[in-house]
Design a protein around this motif. Structure first.
Motif, mmCIF file in Angstrom:
data_model
loop_
_atom_site.group_PDB
_atom_site.id
_atom_site.type_symbol
_atom_site.label_atom_id
_atom_site.label_comp_id
_atom_site.label_asym_id
_atom_site.label_seq_id
_atom_site.Cartn_x
_atom_site.Cartn_y
_atom_site.Cartn_z
ATOM 1 N N GLY A 1 42.760 -56.099 -36.785
ATOM 2 C CA GLY A 1 44.086 -55.767 -37.315
ATOM 3 C C GLY A 1 44.775 -56.948 -37.955
ATOM 4 O O GLY A 1 45.994 -57.064 -37.915
ATOM 5 N N VAL A 2 43.993 -57.827 -38.560
ATOM 6 C CA VAL A 2 44.569 -58.999 -39.234
ATOM 7 C C VAL A 2 44.154 -58.966 -40.703
ATOM 8 O O VAL A 2 42.962 -59.105 -41.017
ATOM 9 C CB VAL A 2 44.101 -60.324 -38.586
ATOM 10 C CG1 VAL A 2 44.699 -61.517 -39.329
ATOM 11 C CG2 VAL A 2 44.489 -60.362 -37.116
ATOM 12 N N HIS A 3 45.106 -58.786 -41.602
ATOM 13 C CA HIS A 3 44.720 -58.697 -43.006
ATOM 14 C C HIS A 3 44.499 -60.074 -43.618
ATOM 15 O O HIS A 3 43.487 -60.306 -44.267
ATOM 16 C CB HIS A 3 45.738 -57.900 -43.828
ATOM 17 C CG HIS A 3 45.172 -57.489 -45.157
ATOM 18 N ND1 HIS A 3 45.302 -58.260 -46.282
ATOM 19 C CD2 HIS A 3 44.422 -56.431 -45.505
ATOM 20 C CE1 HIS A 3 44.661 -57.679 -47.287
ATOM 21 N NE2 HIS A 3 44.121 -56.562 -46.844
ATOM 22 N N ALA A 4 45.430 -61.001 -43.410
ATOM 23 C CA ALA A 4 45.256 -62.361 -43.948
ATOM 24 C C ALA A 4 45.597 -63.368 -42.852
ATOM 25 O O ALA A 4 46.385 -63.076 -41.949
ATOM 26 C CB ALA A 4 46.140 -62.577 -45.167
ATOM 27 N N ALA A 5 44.984 -64.542 -42.946
ATOM 28 C CA ALA A 5 45.229 -65.607 -41.960
ATOM 29 C C ALA A 5 46.539 -66.296 -42.306
ATOM 30 O O ALA A 5 46.649 -66.956 -43.344
ATOM 31 C CB ALA A 5 44.072 -66.605 -41.980
ATOM 32 N N ALA A 6 47.530 -66.134 -41.429
ATOM 33 C CA ALA A 6 48.870 -66.657 -41.732
ATOM 34 C C ALA A 6 48.849 -68.163 -41.976
ATOM 35 O O ALA A 6 49.627 -68.672 -42.783
ATOM 36 C CB ALA A 6 49.838 -66.309 -40.599
ATOM 37 N N ASP A 7 47.936 -68.886 -41.330
ATOM 38 C CA ASP A 7 47.917 -70.351 -41.519
ATOM 39 C C ASP A 7 47.205 -70.761 -42.803
ATOM 40 O O ASP A 7 47.111 -71.958 -43.106
ATOM 41 C CB ASP A 7 47.272 -71.042 -40.308
ATOM 42 C CG ASP A 7 45.813 -70.651 -40.135
ATOM 43 O OD1 ASP A 7 45.376 -69.642 -40.765
ATOM 44 O OD2 ASP A 7 45.095 -71.333 -39.397
ATOM 45 N N ARG A 8 46.710 -69.801 -43.580
ATOM 46 C CA ARG A 8 46.118 -70.113 -44.885
ATOM 47 C C ARG A 8 47.015 -69.630 -46.025
ATOM 48 O O ARG A 8 46.589 -69.550 -47.175
ATOM 49 C CB ARG A 8 44.720 -69.502 -45.004
ATOM 50 C CG ARG A 8 43.755 -69.940 -43.899
ATOM 51 C CD ARG A 8 43.393 -71.427 -43.957
ATOM 52 N NE ARG A 8 42.444 -71.696 -45.032
ATOM 53 C CZ ARG A 8 42.268 -72.908 -45.561
ATOM 54 N NH1 ARG A 8 42.985 -73.944 -45.148
ATOM 55 N NH2 ARG A 8 41.376 -73.077 -46.516
#
Lengths: 448, 448
Positions: free
Chosen positions: A176-183
């Motif tokens: 359930g993670v679309h994009a890596a927030a730290d990227r």
């Protein structure tokens, strides 16, 4: 690998000659027609041109009587051409003086995503008080100020394009993670002209940045090009002037710490093609006969900042023109035109005839072989990496170029017979920019 | 003529439910894909929808982990859809707070020319400090200020669209006159927010103005809609609330001196369609199971301006929420959501389940006949002139609606079986605006 030349088609409704719309063959509504632009871009793509290009200014450019003066906004027009083309690059002009970087960076990133990496941006600072007065100003900002703003605009835009790392999107349905927030990171830009937090609301696009194109030939313009531009359009009326410009700009790029091969120089040429030299001359003469002098004199007077009454059709330009320093605007073009008129001792009538075709660009009237010879001469003698093709009449001029000149260039091994890459930067042999904001491995996520 | 209902498809990549991208059938890159949007718009056009629509804000809208958060700029995306559609209207959202009227008026005029009269503009003032910080501001302008600017923005835009008379273009090749200079005029706008000289650099477009759409439900928003909007999107969770909104807005339009029939009211509905009621319920439940609570709670907390820690998944909303007056932003939506949660005594978990689907819009889970019955009930009881269809899952949700619900509506004589006009305004039964700046006979010059 043999060095190959590059070709850009400068789209301009019925053609670059101002009287082209008056020819019997011309559609005087082509400037507003999607179909007309689809046709032109398909001819160019079939001939394996690197790109098509649209100029722009956010102002009614001339007396609406003179020629078709309605101009569709270029990023929208090129977006509308995506579906009917597949490989050719799409270069739109947009102003750094009259846009916000967040909006414009986003539009070019959108164009690049939608086209699968075919977007280019011709960066202009927009001369003229008339345009300024559509944006709350009394007069245009000073020339140097416009270029300082443009430089900061590019700084902001490139940071926005890099605010998402290439590997930011994971599309991990299970977790359930679309994009890596730290990227994905904010840019927190704080400058003289702009404050922009970011990040952009778009992942990094296929080309990362649109191809950066520039066309100013003033001192400020050349310094800007040396720093930012990957392709440069230029108006140079002779081989010698083109060679001098070419050498100067490559040197400036090297001085700015860049690989000079990564600045592709494309002089403009207005080919008027006939199967015989006489046929080409006849088309040229027909076009010049169709120029309405009242409009042409008014435009020339505006460019030179003199009253229209001071220009006599059958005499040379007046001696006492306002000097270059006093003109904040189309600086280099004005100088080119005045020098040219004086050098060849042209009357005003002769000058507007020449300007009707090339507006300071090289007009070349001749047979397909003669046109190909000229292109080869420039390309092989340090004057050009390719050409910005500005047919006097459209679509017939690009049809003639595509079916008669391009095959000669291909036979001589000077021009591609098919596309090798899929992106605009690949067509021009330019690298995809590294991220200014994110380090680390680049994962190819297979943009469609 | 029998009154017919109107249908708009609200495009939203994999669907309006925030977890829709996690379904096995969903393409998690659909948000960046031209092909995905071509497919959606063709399904809608085959079913004779009036229009497709894209929301927008110039900011990264949510945590990029939560769902596909990259948003292509809407006017460009819709321009790219022109070539693969022929009749359906194309409505793009754009902000009056973060654009210049000359640029934006020109983009919508371009979209209208390119599409042959299918352009619509959903006018928003853009809530939120996050967006403001992409445009040099520390915080968003006050709610009332944003609407005053929007009102002046429309005044400028409509004058620009009218700066060319319908009969300005002559295209007289023989006389060498393309447009009649006295039928193209400057606008010389001098207002509180804008100074714009004009004229626009485009002739009047097929629709003259894009269809003007609006969606704010605050007091300022409704007053603005009554003055300018020709179609209104609204989020109303029940029939009674929809009826009250409908009656209120029609009355306000009449009070503003307009024909209430020229304001088309389109409540949003999130249909979750199954061949049986049980099948529809199962899809609904599956979607809610896929919502990641950490993201949903953070978004709800942001909307309510409270710390995320103050929200307990298994308890109702806290009593001491910041009052409406203190919130400068998505004013009406926040009120709708709080009232709804309190009225039905929902826990935070239940509330985010409902919001995942409809975000305040009416979610309707059922069979095709049940969905058609609900639409008919609203349409025939003073609650709607049509609907803004917001499928929870795309493309399957619009396929189900198009192939199962639309035929029922057509059989009942409620919805068109083919387009009658060619422009978006014709689809909605709305007149082409008269010019504000030019009087005199209108010559049809046959826009293609």
């Amino acid at each position: 690998m043999t060095r190959k030349l590059h070709l850009n088609l400068f789209l301009h409704d019925t053609g670059h000659h101002e009287a082209s719309w008056r020819l019997p063959e011309s559609d005087p509504y082509a400037n507003l027609s999607l179909e007309a632009h689809q046709r032109l871009s398909r001819i160019a793509e079939d001939a394996k041109f690197d790109s098509v290009f649209l100029a722009d200014s956010p102002v009614l450019w001339s007396d609406p009587g003179r020629r078709p003066s309605g101009k569709l906004e270029p990023t929208l027009l090129l977006a509308a051409l995506i579906a009917s083309t597949s490989r050719i690059g799409l270069i739109a002009t947009a102003s750094t003086s009259y846009n916000e970087p967040y909006n414009l960076a986003r539009r070019f990133a959108s164009l690049d995503h939608l086209s699968g990496g075919r977007a280019g941006w011709n960066i202009v600072t927009t001369a003229g008080a008339d345009a300024a007065r559509n944006f709350g100003l009394d007069d245009q900002p000073l020339h140097a100020d416009r270029y300082q703003r443009a430089d900061e605009f590019l700084d902001v835009s490139t940071k926005l394009w890099d605010s998402w790392a290439d590997d930011a999107v994971l599309a991990d349905k299970r977790a359930g993670v679309h994009a890596a927030a730290d990227r994905v990171r904010s840019i927190e830009h704080r400058g003289r002209y702009f404050r922009v937090d970011g990040p952009l609301n778009l992942p990094r696009s296929p080309q990362a940045w649109p191809l950066l194109v520039q066309a100013g030939s003033s001192e400020d313009g050349k310094e800007f090009a040396a720093k930012w531009a990957e392709a440069v359009f230029t108006a140079q009326p002779t081989l010698a002037e083109s060679q001098a410009f070419y050498a100067d700009l490559k040197k400036r790029a090297a001085a700015a710490g860049r690989d000079p091969d990564h600045v592709v120089i494309l002089p403009g040429i207005v080919p008027i093609i006939g199967d015989t030299a006489a046929e080409a001359q006849e088309l040229d003469a027909e076009l010049d006969r169709l120029i309405a002098p009242r409009y042409a004199v008014a435009t020339l007077a505006h460019l030179l900042r003199v009253p229209a009454e001071s220009l006599d059709l059958d005499k040379p330009l007046p001696e006492d023109l306002p000097p270059e320093e006093e003109i904040e605007g189309a600086k280099s073009r004005r100088t080119l035109i005045v020098d040219w008129a004086r050098r060849e001792n042209l009357t005003v009538r002769e000058l507007i005839g020449r300007l009707g075709g090339g507006r300071g660009h090289r007009t070349f009237t001749g047979t397909p072989v003669q046109v190909a010879d000229t292109i080869q001469e420039y390309f092989e003698n340090g004057a050009a990496d390719g050409f910005n093709i500005m047919p006097a009449v459209l679509p017939s001029g690009v049809e003639a170029f595509a079916t008669k000149v391009v095959p000669i260039l291909q036979e001589r091994g000077l021009f591609r017979t098919d596309y090798e890459g899929t992106t605009l930067r690949e067509h021009y042999g330019l690298p995809r920019p590294a991220s200014r904001l994110h380090a680390g491995a680049v994962r190819d996520r297979g943009y469609r």
